[in-house]
Design a protein around this motif. Structure first.
Motif, PDB file in Angstrom:
ATOM      1  N   GLN A 316       0.831  -1.209   0.000  1.00 57.44           N
ATOM      2  CA  GLN A 316       0.000   0.000   0.000  1.00 57.44           C
ATOM      3  C   GLN A 316       0.863   1.255   0.000  1.00 57.44           C
ATOM      4  N   LEU A 317       1.979   1.195   0.713  1.00 55.10           N
ATOM      5  CA  LEU A 317       2.886   2.346   0.812  1.00 55.10           C
ATOM      6  C   LEU A 317       3.856   2.419  -0.372  1.00 55.10           C
ATOM      7  N   GLU A 318       3.725   1.457  -1.281  1.00 59.29           N
ATOM      8  CA  GLU A 318       4.592   1.362  -2.460  1.00 59.29           C
ATOM      9  C   GLU A 318       6.064   1.233  -2.071  1.00 59.29           C
ATOM     10  N   ASP A 319       6.288   0.587  -0.948  1.00 61.43           N
ATOM     11  CA  ASP A 319       7.655   0.362  -0.464  1.00 61.43           C
ATOM     12  C   ASP A 319       8.052  -1.069  -0.837  1.00 61.43           C
ATOM     13  N   TYR A 320       8.315  -1.265  -2.118  1.00 63.42           N
ATOM     14  CA  TYR A 320       8.525  -2.613  -2.637  1.00 63.42           C
ATOM     15  C   TYR A 320       9.875  -3.189  -2.208  1.00 63.42           C
ATOM     16  N   GLU A 321      10.873  -2.298  -2.065  1.00 58.79           N
ATOM     17  CA  GLU A 321      12.171  -2.785  -1.581  1.00 58.79           C
ATOM     18  C   GLU A 321      12.041  -3.409  -0.193  1.00 58.79           C
ATOM     19  N   GLU A 322      11.180  -2.807   0.641  1.00 52.70           N
ATOM     20  CA  GLU A 322      11.022  -3.343   1.994  1.00 52.70           C
ATOM     21  C   GLU A 322      10.332  -4.701   1.972  1.00 52.70           C
ATOM     22  N   VAL A 323       9.419  -4.896   1.028  1.00 54.16           N
ATOM     23  CA  VAL A 323       8.780  -6.212   0.899  1.00 54.16           C
ATOM     24  C   VAL A 323       9.845  -7.280   0.675  1.00 54.16           C
ATOM     25  N   ALA A 347       6.429  -7.594  -6.088  1.00 54.02           N
ATOM     26  CA  ALA A 347       7.355  -6.520  -5.716  1.00 54.02           C
ATOM     27  C   ALA A 347       8.382  -6.291  -6.817  1.00 54.02           C
ATOM     28  N   ASN A 348       8.920  -7.370  -7.378  1.00 59.47           N
ATOM     29  CA  ASN A 348       9.896  -7.222  -8.462  1.00 59.47           C
ATOM     30  C   ASN A 348       9.255  -6.640  -9.714  1.00 59.47           C
ATOM     31  N   LEU A 349       7.990  -6.990  -9.957  1.00 60.06           N
ATOM     32  CA  LEU A 349       7.272  -6.399 -11.089  1.00 60.06           C
ATOM     33  C   LEU A 349       7.159  -4.888 -10.909  1.00 60.06           C
ATOM     34  N   LYS A 350       6.773  -4.455  -9.692  1.00 54.50           N
ATOM     35  CA  LYS A 350       6.624  -3.023  -9.435  1.00 54.50           C
ATOM     36  C   LYS A 350       7.959  -2.286  -9.557  1.00 54.50           C
ATOM     37  N   GLU A 352      10.163  -3.112 -11.658  1.00 56.38           N
ATOM     38  CA  GLU A 352      10.567  -3.337 -13.050  1.00 56.38           C
ATOM     39  C   GLU A 352      11.765  -4.271 -13.164  1.00 56.38           C
ATOM     40  N   GLU A 353      11.873  -5.158 -12.188  1.00 56.14           N
ATOM     41  CA  GLU A 353      12.881  -6.220 -12.250  1.00 56.14           C
ATOM     42  C   GLU A 353      12.204  -7.433 -12.885  1.00 56.14           C
ATOM     43  N   TYR A 354      12.067  -7.380 -14.211  1.00 61.90           N
ATOM     44  CA  TYR A 354      11.187  -8.322 -14.898  1.00 61.90           C
ATOM     45  C   TYR A 354      11.704  -9.758 -14.892  1.00 61.90           C
ATOM     46  N   ASP A 355      13.006  -9.921 -14.986  1.00 60.36           N
ATOM     47  CA  ASP A 355      13.542 -11.288 -14.963  1.00 60.36           C
ATOM     48  C   ASP A 355      13.257 -11.957 -13.615  1.00 60.36           C
ATOM     49  N   GLU A 356      13.483 -11.186 -12.537  1.00 62.98           N
ATOM     50  CA  GLU A 356      13.198 -11.717 -11.202  1.00 62.98           C
ATOM     51  C   GLU A 356      11.700 -11.988 -11.044  1.00 62.98           C
ATOM     52  N   ALA A 357      10.891 -11.042 -11.525  1.00 64.75           N
ATOM     53  CA  ALA A 357       9.442 -11.198 -11.422  1.00 64.75           C
ATOM     54  C   ALA A 357       8.986 -12.451 -12.164  1.00 64.75           C
ATOM     55  N   ALA A 358       9.531 -12.661 -13.369  1.00 66.35           N
ATOM     56  CA  ALA A 358       9.146 -13.834 -14.166  1.00 66.35           C
ATOM     57  C   ALA A 358       9.456 -15.125 -13.417  1.00 66.35           C
ATOM     58  N   GLN A 359      10.621 -15.154 -12.801  1.00 62.52           N
ATOM     59  CA  GLN A 359      11.040 -16.354 -12.064  1.00 62.52           C
ATOM     60  C   GLN A 359      10.062 -16.660 -10.922  1.00 62.52           C
ATOM     61  N   TYR A 360       9.701 -15.615 -10.166  1.00 65.95           N
ATOM     62  CA  TYR A 360       8.819 -15.839  -9.018  1.00 65.95           C
ATOM     63  C   TYR A 360       7.381 -16.117  -9.445  1.00 65.95           C
ATOM     64  N   LEU A 382       2.215 -10.579 -17.623  1.00 69.07           N
ATOM     65  CA  LEU A 382       2.366 -11.153 -18.965  1.00 69.07           C
ATOM     66  C   LEU A 382       2.090 -10.112 -20.042  1.00 69.07           C
ATOM     67  N   VAL A 383       1.115  -9.237 -19.791  1.00 65.05           N
ATOM     68  CA  VAL A 383       0.823  -8.168 -20.749  1.00 65.05           C
ATOM     69  C   VAL A 383       2.026  -7.249 -20.875  1.00 65.05           C
ATOM     70  N   GLU A 384       2.603  -6.856 -19.734  1.00 70.03           N
ATOM     71  CA  GLU A 384       3.760  -5.956 -19.767  1.00 70.03           C
ATOM     72  C   GLU A 384       4.950  -6.606 -20.456  1.00 70.03           C
ATOM     73  N   GLU A 385       5.042  -7.917 -20.371  1.00 73.91           N
ATOM     74  CA  GLU A 385       6.128  -8.644 -21.023  1.00 73.91           C
ATOM     75  C   GLU A 385       5.846  -8.895 -22.504  1.00 73.91           C
ATOM     76  N   GLY A 386       4.647  -8.518 -22.951  1.00 75.32           N
ATOM     77  CA  GLY A 386       4.289  -8.712 -24.351  1.00 75.32           C
ATOM     78  C   GLY A 386       3.844 -10.120 -24.679  1.00 75.32           C
ATOM     79  N   LEU A 387       3.583 -10.913 -23.659  1.00 78.30           N
ATOM     80  CA  LEU A 387       3.144 -12.298 -23.869  1.00 78.30           C
ATOM     81  C   LEU A 387       1.619 -12.320 -23.913  1.00 78.30           C
ATOM     82  N   ARG A 388       1.077 -11.748 -24.993  1.00 78.92           N
ATOM     83  CA  ARG A 388      -0.356 -11.504 -25.083  1.00 78.92           C
ATOM     84  C   ARG A 388      -1.176 -12.799 -25.110  1.00 78.92           C
TER      85      ARG A 388
END
Length: 416
Positions: A316-323, A347-350, A352-360, A382-388
Motif C-alpha cells: 500500500q505504501l509502495e515500499d517494494y524494496e522493503e517487501v 514486488a519485483n514487477l513493481k 521493473e525487475e522483470y527477470d526476477e518477477a518472471a522467475q517468481y 504477462l501483458v507488460e512482457e508482451g506475452l499476449r
C-alpha cells in the motif's frame, strides 16, 4: 508442666525456641498419649522430622495402631521419603484399612503409577461403598489423570454431599464440562459455585469469562473480565480477549485502550501487538500498523500473519524494496510461506525487475493457479512482457473461476 501448656502456647501462636527445648525435655517423662500429641504439635509447626522421631518408637510399641501408621506415612510423605512410605504401607497385608489404602493410592499417584493407585481406591471403595470421601477422592483421581467424563459422573453424585460439607464440587464440574466441550453447562456450574460458595477466585473468573467468550456470549464475558480486572488488574490474560471483543465490534479506539493497558502489565505478549496493529489498520493508520506488526514479529518470529500483513501494508505504501528485504529476513530466520513467492513476484514487477518477477511468477503459478487475485496479477505481468497469448489464456482461466471479474474482462477485451 503439662501437655496442655504446649497446646495453649500453640493456639496462642506463642511457641518459641525455648518452648521447643521444653517440649524435648517433656518428652522424656510423657506418657504415650502425650507423646502422640507432641508429635502432632511438631507436625503442625512444620517440624516433620522431629515428629517422626517421636512417632516411630510409638509405632514399634503399637504396630497395629492404624492412626499411628497413617500419621507416620503422612510425615514420610512430607519429607519426600517415598520408600519408607511404601515399606510402612506394605505391612497392610490384608488391605482392609481404608485410610491406609487411600494413603497408598496417594503415594502411587505421586509416582505416576496410576493403575496401581486406582486399584487401591477401588479396594477402599469396595470396603466402604457409601463413603463419599472415597468417592470424592476417586473423582479427584480421574480429574488428575484427565479422565474428565469419568470424573464428571462421580462429581454429579457428590453435589449434595459437597454442599453439606462445604466442599465446592461445582468448580470441579465446571472444569470437567469445559474439557468435554459442554461449555454452557460449565458456565452454569461457575454460576452455582458463586451462588453457594461466594466470590470466584481469579482463575475461576478467567475460566468462566473465557468460556463465555468461546460461546460468543460477549456481554457476559466482558462483565466477568471487568470484574476480574477490579480484583486483580495485573491478570494480563484478560487484555487480549477484551481487545478482541472491542475489535470485533469495530471499536478500534477501545481496542487500543485495552491493548495499552495490557502492555503495561505484559510488554512481551505478541498477541497484544498484533491486535494493536489490526486496530491501527482499522483506523487507517497504516504506517503505525506496520510498525506494530513488526513489534509482534520481534516477540514471535513465527507469526506468519503479522509478516503477511506487514508486507500488504508495504505494498500500500509502495515500499517494494522493503517487501523484498522483509521476506529475505523472514526466510533467513526460518519463517516461510507460499505467499512470499507471490509477494516477491509482485514486488519485483513493481520495481521493473522483470527477470526476477518472471522467475517468481513461474514458481507461484502452481501454488495459486486457482486464486483469482494472483491470476490477475500474473496476467498484468504477462501483458507488460508482451506475452499476449499467454496473458489471454490466463485471463480466460480467471474468468472461468469468476465470470463477473470486470477488470479481467476489460483487460482481455483490450488484448483482442
Amino acid at each position: 508442666m503439662s501437655i496442655q501448656y504446649f497446646i495453649d502456647l500453640y493456639e496462642k501462636n506463642a511457641m518459641t525456641e525455648a518452648t521447643l527445648e521444653e517440649m524435648e525435655h517433656f518428652a522424656f517423662s510423657a506418657n504415650d498419649d502425650e507423646l502422640f500429641i507432641l508429635a502432632q504439635l511438631y507436625a503442625a509447626l512444620g517440624l516433620a522430622s522431629k515428629a517422626v522421631d517421636v512417632v516411630e518408637p510409638l509405632l514399634e510399641k503399637y504396630p497395629n495402631e492404624t492412626n499411628l501408621k497413617t500419621f507416620l506415612a503422612d510425615l514420610y510423605l512430607d519429607l519426600a521419603e517415598d520408600e519408607k512410605v511404601l515399606d510402612l504401607l506394605s505391612s497392610n497385608e490384608e488391605q482392609t484399612d481404608v485410610n491406609l489404602l487411600m494413603l497408598e493410592a496417594d503415594m502411587y499417584i505421586t509416582q505416576g503409577l496410576f493403575e496401581v493407585a486406582e486399584e487401591k481406591i477401588k479396594k477402599a471403595l469396595a470396603l466402604e461403598p457409601q463413603n463419599n470421601l472415597i468417592k470424592l477422592a476417586y473423582a479427584e483421581f480421574y480429574h488428575h489423570i484427565g479422565e474428565f467424563e469419568a470424573a464428571l459422573n462421580l462429581y454429579l453424585d457428590l453435589v449434595d454431599f459437597g454442599l453439606s460439607n462445604e466442599i465446592n464440587v461445582y468448580e470441579r464440574l465446571a472444569t470437567c464440562y469445559s474439557h468435554i466441550g459442554e461449555f454452557e453447562k460449565a458456565v452454569e456450574q461457575f454460576d452455582l459455585s458463586e451462588k453457594f460458595f461466594g466470590d470466584l477466585t481469579t482463575d475461576q473468573l478467567f475460566n468462566k469469562g473465557f468460556l463465555a467468550f468461546t460461546l460468543k456470549q460477549y456481554e457476559t464475558a466482558r462483565k466477568v473480565f471487568e470484574k476480574l480486572k477490579e480484583v486483580d488488574p495485573t491478570y494480563d490474560s484478560i487484555y487480549p480477549l477484551l481487545s478482541k471483543m472491542a475489535f470485533n465490534e469495530k471499536d478500534y479506539e477501545k481496542t487500543l485502550e485495552w491493548v495499552k493497558e495490557g502492555i503495561s502489565y505484559n510488554e512481551y505478549n505478541p498477541e497484544l501487538f498484533f491486535l494493536k496493529a489490526s486496530a491501527l489498520e482499522g483506523l487507517q493508520l497504516i504506517e503505525e500498523a506496520r510498525d506494530a506488526y513488526y513489534e509482534a514479529l520481534n516477540l514471535d518470529p513465527d507469526d506468519i500473519t503479522s509478516a503477511l500483513r506487514s508486507n500488504a501494508i508495504c505494498f500500500q505504501l509502495e515500499d517494494y524494496e522493503e517487501v523484498i528485504a522483509n521476506i529475505n529476513h523472514y526466510e533467513e530466520s526460518g519463517l516461510t510461506d507460499e505467499r512470499f513467492t507471490w509477494d516477491l513476484a509482485l514486488a519485483n514487477l513493481k520495481l521493473e525487475e522483470y527477470d526476477e518477477a518472471a522467475q517468481y511468477f513461474e514458481q507461484a503459478y502452481p501454488l495459486f493457479k486457482k486464486d483469482v487475485d494472483f491470476l490477475y496479477d500474473y496476467s498484468q505481468f504477462l501483458v507488460e512482457e508482451g506475452l499476449r497469448e499467454k496473458a489471454a489464456s490466463t485471463l480466460n482461466q480467471l474468468l472461468s473461476i469468476e465470470p463477473t471479474h470486470a477488470e479481467a474482462r476489460e483487460l482481455l477485451d483490450n488484448l483482442m
